[in-house]
Design a protein around this motif. Structure first.
Motif, PDB file in Angstrom:
ATOM      1  N   VAL A  41       0.845  -1.210   0.000  1.00 35.98           N
ATOM      2  CA  VAL A  41       0.000   0.000   0.000  1.00 35.98           C
ATOM      3  C   VAL A  41       0.876   1.254   0.000  1.00 35.98           C
ATOM      4  O   VAL A  41       0.628   2.206  -0.742  1.00 35.98           O
ATOM      5  N   ILE A  42       1.932   1.249   0.801  1.00 32.54           N
ATOM      6  CA  ILE A  42       2.829   2.414   0.902  1.00 32.54           C
ATOM      7  C   ILE A  42       3.575   2.613  -0.422  1.00 32.54           C
ATOM      8  O   ILE A  42       3.708   3.740  -0.912  1.00 32.54           O
ATOM      9  N   SER A  43       4.036   1.519  -1.014  1.00 32.60           N
ATOM     10  CA  SER A  43       4.801   1.609  -2.257  1.00 32.60           C
ATOM     11  C   SER A  43       3.925   2.062  -3.421  1.00 32.60           C
ATOM     12  O   SER A  43       4.270   3.017  -4.139  1.00 32.60           O
ATOM     13  N   GLU A  44       2.786   1.403  -3.603  1.00 35.90           N
ATOM     14  CA  GLU A  44       1.920   1.738  -4.730  1.00 35.90           C
ATOM     15  C   GLU A  44       1.249   3.101  -4.546  1.00 35.90           C
ATOM     16  O   GLU A  44       0.908   3.769  -5.525  1.00 35.90           O
ATOM     17  N   GLY A  45       1.068   3.486  -3.296  1.00 34.06           N
ATOM     18  CA  GLY A  45       0.487   4.805  -3.023  1.00 34.06           C
ATOM     19  C   GLY A  45       1.488   5.940  -3.099  1.00 34.06           C
ATOM     20  O   GLY A  45       1.128   7.109  -2.934  1.00 34.06           O
ATOM     21  N   LEU A  82       3.786   6.899  -1.032  1.00 38.48           N
ATOM     22  CA  LEU A  82       3.601   7.698   0.186  1.00 38.48           C
ATOM     23  C   LEU A  82       4.866   8.437   0.607  1.00 38.48           C
ATOM     24  O   LEU A  82       4.787   9.468   1.276  1.00 38.48           O
ATOM     25  N   TRP A  83       6.056   7.928   0.227  1.00 41.83           N
ATOM     26  CA  TRP A  83       7.274   8.712   0.512  1.00 41.83           C
ATOM     27  C   TRP A  83       7.304   9.978  -0.352  1.00 41.83           C
ATOM     28  O   TRP A  83       7.713  11.046   0.114  1.00 41.83           O
ATOM     29  N   LYS A  84       6.859   9.865  -1.576  1.00 43.29           N
ATOM     30  CA  LYS A  84       6.762  11.043  -2.449  1.00 43.29           C
ATOM     31  C   LYS A  84       5.787  12.059  -1.851  1.00 43.29           C
ATOM     32  O   LYS A  84       6.079  13.266  -1.789  1.00 43.29           O
ATOM     33  N   LYS A  85       4.644  11.568  -1.363  1.00 40.47           N
ATOM     34  CA  LYS A  85       3.640  12.468  -0.796  1.00 40.47           C
ATOM     35  C   LYS A  85       4.140  13.151   0.474  1.00 40.47           C
ATOM     36  O   LYS A  85       3.846  14.321   0.717  1.00 40.47           O
ATOM     37  N   LEU A  86       4.926  12.413   1.283  1.00 38.69           N
ATOM     38  CA  LEU A  86       5.488  13.005   2.493  1.00 38.69           C
ATOM     39  C   LEU A  86       6.450  14.142   2.136  1.00 38.69           C
ATOM     40  O   LEU A  86       6.410  15.226   2.738  1.00 38.69           O
ATOM     41  N   ILE A  87       7.317  13.901   1.157  1.00 34.51           N
ATOM     42  CA  ILE A  87       8.270  14.937   0.725  1.00 34.51           C
ATOM     43  C   ILE A  87       7.511  16.144   0.157  1.00 34.51           C
ATOM     44  O   ILE A  87       7.848  17.299   0.452  1.00 34.51           O
ATOM     45  N   GLU A  88       6.480  15.897  -0.630  1.00 32.24           N
ATOM     46  CA  GLU A  88       5.671  16.992  -1.186  1.00 32.24           C
ATOM     47  C   GLU A  88       5.016  17.809  -0.085  1.00 32.24           C
ATOM     48  O   GLU A  88       4.953  19.042  -0.163  1.00 32.24           O
ATOM     49  N   ARG A  89       4.549  17.137   0.955  1.00 30.33           N
ATOM     50  CA  ARG A  89       3.929  17.849   2.081  1.00 30.33           C
ATOM     51  C   ARG A  89       4.939  18.763   2.771  1.00 30.33           C
ATOM     52  O   ARG A  89       4.636  19.904   3.121  1.00 30.33           O
ATOM     53  N   MET A  90       6.172  18.272   2.940  1.00 31.92           N
ATOM     54  CA  MET A  90       7.210  19.082   3.571  1.00 31.92           C
ATOM     55  C   MET A  90       7.584  20.280   2.688  1.00 31.92           C
ATOM     56  O   MET A  90       7.781  21.388   3.191  1.00 31.92           O
ATOM     57  N   VAL A  91       7.665  20.064   1.382  1.00 34.97           N
ATOM     58  CA  VAL A  91       8.021  21.152   0.454  1.00 34.97           C
ATOM     59  C   VAL A  91       6.945  22.239   0.458  1.00 34.97           C
ATOM     60  O   VAL A  91       7.246  23.439   0.380  1.00 34.97           O
ATOM     61  N   ARG A  92       5.683  21.827   0.581  1.00 35.39           N
ATOM     62  CA  ARG A  92       4.583  22.808   0.602  1.00 35.39           C
ATOM     63  C   ARG A  92       4.590  23.656   1.869  1.00 35.39           C
ATOM     64  O   ARG A  92       4.172  24.810   1.840  1.00 35.39           O
ATOM     65  N   THR A  93       5.053  23.089   2.977  1.00 36.43           N
ATOM     66  CA  THR A  93       4.876  23.760   4.272  1.00 36.43           C
ATOM     67  C   THR A  93       6.156  24.330   4.880  1.00 36.43           C
ATOM     68  O   THR A  93       6.081  25.123   5.817  1.00 36.43           O
ATOM     69  N   ASP A  94       7.321  23.959   4.345  1.00 34.60           N
ATOM     70  CA  ASP A  94       8.580  24.383   4.965  1.00 34.60           C
ATOM     71  C   ASP A  94       9.472  25.053   3.914  1.00 34.60           C
ATOM     72  O   ASP A  94       9.859  24.416   2.934  1.00 34.60           O
ATOM     73  N   PRO A 112      10.061   8.503 -10.829  1.00 33.65           N
ATOM     74  CA  PRO A 112      10.770   7.343 -10.273  1.00 33.65           C
ATOM     75  C   PRO A 112       9.842   6.525  -9.363  1.00 33.65           C
ATOM     76  O   PRO A 112       8.807   7.011  -8.916  1.00 33.65           O
ATOM     77  N   PRO A 113      10.248   5.293  -9.028  1.00 38.39           N
ATOM     78  CA  PRO A 113       9.443   4.472  -8.115  1.00 38.39           C
ATOM     79  C   PRO A 113       9.503   4.995  -6.686  1.00 38.39           C
ATOM     80  O   PRO A 113      10.333   5.855  -6.349  1.00 38.39           O
ATOM     81  N   ASN A 114       8.635   4.430  -5.822  1.00 36.81           N
ATOM     82  CA  ASN A 114       8.574   4.854  -4.417  1.00 36.81           C
ATOM     83  C   ASN A 114       9.933   4.711  -3.732  1.00 36.81           C
ATOM     84  O   ASN A 114      10.288   5.519  -2.866  1.00 36.81           O
ATOM     85  N   SER A 115      10.725   3.714  -4.139  1.00 36.39           N
ATOM     86  CA  SER A 115      12.029   3.483  -3.503  1.00 36.39           C
ATOM     87  C   SER A 115      12.973   4.674  -3.688  1.00 36.39           C
ATOM     88  O   SER A 115      13.809   4.960  -2.822  1.00 36.39           O
ATOM     89  N   TYR A 116      12.849   5.398  -4.809  1.00 38.50           N
ATOM     90  CA  TYR A 116      13.677   6.592  -5.033  1.00 38.50           C
ATOM     91  C   TYR A 116      13.406   7.631  -3.939  1.00 38.50           C
ATOM     92  O   TYR A 116      14.335   8.209  -3.367  1.00 38.50           O
TER      93      TYR A 116
END
Length: 473
Positions: free
Chosen positions: A88-92, A94-106, A131-135
């Motif tokens: 679920v984390i990989s296909e979603g 979610l690491w990309k989304k976490l980084i995007e959230r930080m870029v939007r707010t910090d 890139p894939p979630n692993s990147y």
């Protein structure tokens, strides 16, 4: 045993409501030990792996949405729960989304994404080539390492230095500046405005027209507005350098100005503050003149609520932005005030009493006095982490803002670093998460880079530097 079987057979025939009522009555007749035993039996039955269960119902997006609220540490732990959570984390992504959230707010994350060019892999939908979630999983700790390095560079004073020699012909000194990623715009004692390429440090353009030193400036994407010792305010087209407007109002030198959202405030050696409506660069009309200071008004700042002014009369005055009425005076400095910045409830001011004061604008209380400069504190800026000040002693000091706002923090811990490179008075500075840019009476503009620090970037003494000299013709 037959009685038990008979009871269960009867129990199975009852409605759900009757079954619940019967069990409640049964439990009420039991002892505490039996209650504990039943609780241990029920607990695992009541637990649900909802993250695994949701995709089985075709609800992957809900599982992804729930996990997308996790921080990095929790996301790492979630990946280890089981293969389904990891999927679920990989296909979603979610690491990309976490980084995007930080870029939007910090702003620090946003700046790093631009400078290190991984922003091109963000804010794109799944159909784009990404890139894939692993990147993103491997990118996250690298970003954290970059941030820790930058913070350490600020604390230790490690930086690379670039120097622009303005080489003014007659009177030397750079009174004011502002910068962005592409350019630095400076106002000089020799009456000119010079625009510099921030990458090559070459002078791109010289604007002339003022008949006195350029003491203050501000620009946006459309215009540059300057104030001069010739008592005028000029408005220039930022791309062509054409003069669009000249405001003749003040009787003496215009010492500072700010503009935003159709409003401009100027202040002068004539002791007054002028509030202007800016309908357009060519349509600027005087709304109100604020009078109350008993000496030159050296600096102004404002937002939607308050206009704040500081003067050689040792006071800071607060005015209502909407009505222009006087609100209160902040008293405390022992000598004239040369600089201030105002944001939210905080005012930070610097004075010729060599101190910096932090104020709560709503109640007028002085929250902290910072001591360390040996001469007049001429320029000051702050963000959420730091205060950076420049003084006539040639020093730039970096202070811990959060510690300064904590009354329990010892005074000796507040100044993080003193930077000494200017050979004359520091007139103006601006900074962001990665750099300080300062100007001085020594006719130089210095760029202190805390991001791109070479291996020999020194924390003490003089810094490695690249110098560009502009010789006017």
């Amino acid at each position: 045993e037959k009685e038990k079987e008979h009871c269960i057979a009867l129990f199975d025939q009852w409605s759900e409501a009757d079954q619940v009522e019967f069990v409640e009555r049964l439990i009420s007749r039991m002892c505490h030990y039996q209650h504990g035993h039943i609780n241990s039996y029920l607990k695992p039955m009541l637990q649900r792996d909802f993250i695994t269960a949701l995709p089985a119902q075709g609800l992957d997006h809900i599982a992804e949405n729930i996990l997308s609220f996790l921080d990095a540490r929790s996301l790492c732990a979630a990946e280890l729960v089981c293969k389904e959570w990891q999927r679920v984390i990989s296909e979603g992504m979610l690491w990309k989304k976490l980084i995007e959230r930080m870029v939007r707010t910090d702003p620090l994350w946003k700046g790093l994404s631009e400078r290190h060019q991984w922003e091109k892999y963000l804010f794109k939908n799944r159909t784009a080539e990404i890139p894939p979630n692993s990147y993103y999983h491997s990118l996250y700790p690298k970003i954290i390492q970059d941030i820790e390095t930058i913070e350490a560079n600020w604390r230790c004073g490690r930086h690379n230095l670039q120097r622009i020699q303005c080489r003014s012909e007659n009177s030397k000194g750079v009174y004011c500046l502002q910068y962005d990623d592409e350019k630095i715009i400076s106002g000089l004692r020799d009456n000119s405005i010079k625009i510099w390429d921030k990458q090559t440090l070459e002078c791109l353009k010289i604007l002339t027209g003022h008949t006195g030193s350029v003491l203050c400036l501000q620009y946006d994407e459309r215009v540059i507005v300057t104030g001069s010792s010739d008592s005028t305010v000029r408005v220039w087209e930022v791309t062509t350098g054409e003069v669009l407007n000249t405001l003749i109002h003040h009787n003496e030198a215009v010492l500072h100005l700010r503009f935003a959202n159709g409003l401009m405030v100027t202040c002068s050696k004539d002791r007054s503050i002028a509030v202007w409506d800016m309908a357009s660069p060519t349509d600027i009309s005087l709304r109100r003149v604020l009078v109350g200071h008993r000496a030159a008004v050296n600096v102004v700042d404002f937002d939607d609520k308050y206009i704040v002014s500081a003067s050689g009369d040792r006071t800071i005055k607060v005015w209502s932005t909407s009505t222009c009425e006087f609100v209160r005076t902040l008293n405390g400095h022992k000598r004239g005030i040369a600089c201030l910045q105002y944001r939210d409830r905080l005012v930070v001011s610097g004075s010729s009493d060599n101190t910096i004061r932090l104020w709560d604008i709503e109640c007028g209380a002085c929250l902290r006095v910072l001591e360390g400069h040996e001469e007049l504190v001429r320029c000051i800026r702050f963000d959420n982490k730091r205060i950076v000040s420049g003084a006539y002693d040639g020093q730039i000091k970096v202070w811990d803002l959060q510690a300064a706002l904590d009354p329990r923090a010892p005074a000796s811990t507040l100044c993080l670093r003193t930077l000494v490179e200017h050979s004359g008075r520091v007139f103006r500075l601006q900074f962001d998460e990665f750099q300080i840019i300062s100007s001085s009476h020594d006719d130089t503009i210095l760029i202190w880079d805390f991001l791109n620090v070479s291996a020999n970037g020194q924390s003490e003494g003089r810094s490695p530097s690249r110098t560009y000299t502009y010789i006017s013709r």
